[in-house]
Scaffold this active site. Structure first.
Site, PDB file in Angstrom:
ATOM      1  N   HIS A 105       0.843  -1.195   0.000  1.00 25.35           N
ATOM      2  CA  HIS A 105       0.000   0.000   0.000  1.00 25.35           C
ATOM      3  C   HIS A 105       0.878   1.246   0.000  1.00 25.35           C
ATOM      4  CE1 HIS A 105       0.549  -0.738   4.449  1.00 25.35           C
ATOM      5  NE2 HIS A 105       0.901   0.519   4.352  1.00 25.35           N
TER       6      HIS A 105
HETATM    7  P1  TYD Z   1      -1.612  -2.786   7.641  1.00 27.52           P
HETATM    8  O1  TYD Z   1      -1.069  -1.407   7.807  1.00 27.52           O
HETATM    9  O2  TYD Z   1      -2.387  -3.070   6.387  1.00 27.52           O
HETATM   10  O3  TYD Z   1      -0.422  -3.857   7.743  1.00 27.52           O
HETATM   11  P2  TYD Z   1       0.807  -4.175   6.771  1.00 27.52           P
HETATM   12  O4  TYD Z   1       1.071  -2.985   5.931  1.00 27.52           O
HETATM   13  O5  TYD Z   1       1.937  -4.489   7.702  1.00 27.52           O
HETATM   14  O6  TYD Z   1       0.489  -5.379   5.968  1.00 27.52           O
HETATM   15  O7  TYD Z   1      -2.482  -3.138   8.910  1.00 27.52           O
HETATM   16  C1  TYD Z   1      -2.982  -4.433   9.134  1.00 27.52           C
HETATM   17  C2  TYD Z   1      -4.216  -4.325  10.010  1.00 27.52           C
HETATM   18  O8  TYD Z   1      -3.902  -3.747  11.274  1.00 27.52           O
HETATM   19  C3  TYD Z   1      -5.321  -3.482   9.400  1.00 27.52           C
HETATM   20  O9  TYD Z   1      -6.550  -4.168   9.619  1.00 27.52           O
HETATM   21  C4  TYD Z   1      -5.351  -2.214  10.202  1.00 27.52           C
HETATM   22  C5  TYD Z   1      -4.726  -2.605  11.524  1.00 27.52           C
HETATM   23  N1  TYD Z   1      -3.904  -1.524  12.076  1.00 27.52           N
HETATM   24  C6  TYD Z   1      -4.423  -0.733  13.099  1.00 27.52           C
HETATM   25  O10 TYD Z   1      -5.580  -0.934  13.556  1.00 27.52           O
HETATM   26  N2  TYD Z   1      -3.663   0.270  13.605  1.00 27.52           N
HETATM   27  C7  TYD Z   1      -2.415   0.535  13.142  1.00 27.52           C
HETATM   28  O11 TYD Z   1      -1.727   1.472  13.633  1.00 27.52           O
HETATM   29  C8  TYD Z   1      -1.893  -0.273  12.068  1.00 27.52           C
HETATM   30  C9  TYD Z   1      -0.522  -0.040  11.507  1.00 27.52           C
HETATM   31  C10 TYD Z   1      -2.674  -1.290  11.580  1.00 27.52           C
END
Ligand code: TYD
Length: 142
Positions: A58
């Protein structure tokens, strides 16, 4: 997209953090606005990443982040829609700055790796761009 879509992978770089070393170990510290160009509003960390898994996939409209390999190692592939650049993180006193408007993928996590993230904003789902084709269109429209 906000004006940040003009950013490129060349706006992202590894910065060296302070390290105090003595015979009983090391300590690294970070103070917002002193070592980083923003006040740190949120800290999160990735851990227990299974072998072969990747994270990220992303970009963010506004969020600024610094990534640190607090333990182990992993690779971060950055993409501004035109140029891709890969950084390997493997020392806790180096941080990778990721500016807004950059697509990122994290992979090659070593066993026990910890990816510490220091972020400029609280979590906001609306700040994410999760569709790569949409990301490319937004970057192309700058
Ligand atoms: P995401 O940022 O998509 O993870 P990555 O980039 O490491 O694959 O986040 C994964 C999940 O965690 C998503 O459902 C949102 C949640 N999340 C939070 O609730 N708070 C946060 O600060 C972060 C980073 C993620």
């Amino acid at each position: 997209m906000k004006p940040n879509n003009k950013t490129t992978v060349f706006d992202c770089a590894i910065v060296e953090l302070p390290k105090v070393h003595n015979q009983s170990g090391n300590i690294t510290f970070v103070e917002g606005k002193k070592h980083f160009p923003f006040d740190i509003k949120r800290i999160y960390y990735l851990y227990d990443v299974p072998g072969g898994e990747s994270r990220g996939g992303h970009a963010h409209y506004d969020l600024q982040q610094f990534l640190v390999a607090a333990g182990g190692s992993f690779d971060v592939q950055l993409d501004d829609g035109t140029v891709k650049k890969t950084f390997s993180l493997n020392r806790p006193h180096y941080a990778l700055q990721i500016v807004p408007g950059i697509w990122r993928e994290l992979n090659n996590f070593s066993s026990g790796a910890i990816c510490l993230v220091l972020a400029s904003e609280l979590y906001q789902a609306a700040d994410y761009i999760r569709d790569y084709r949409q990301f490319l269109a937004l970057k192309a429209s700058q």
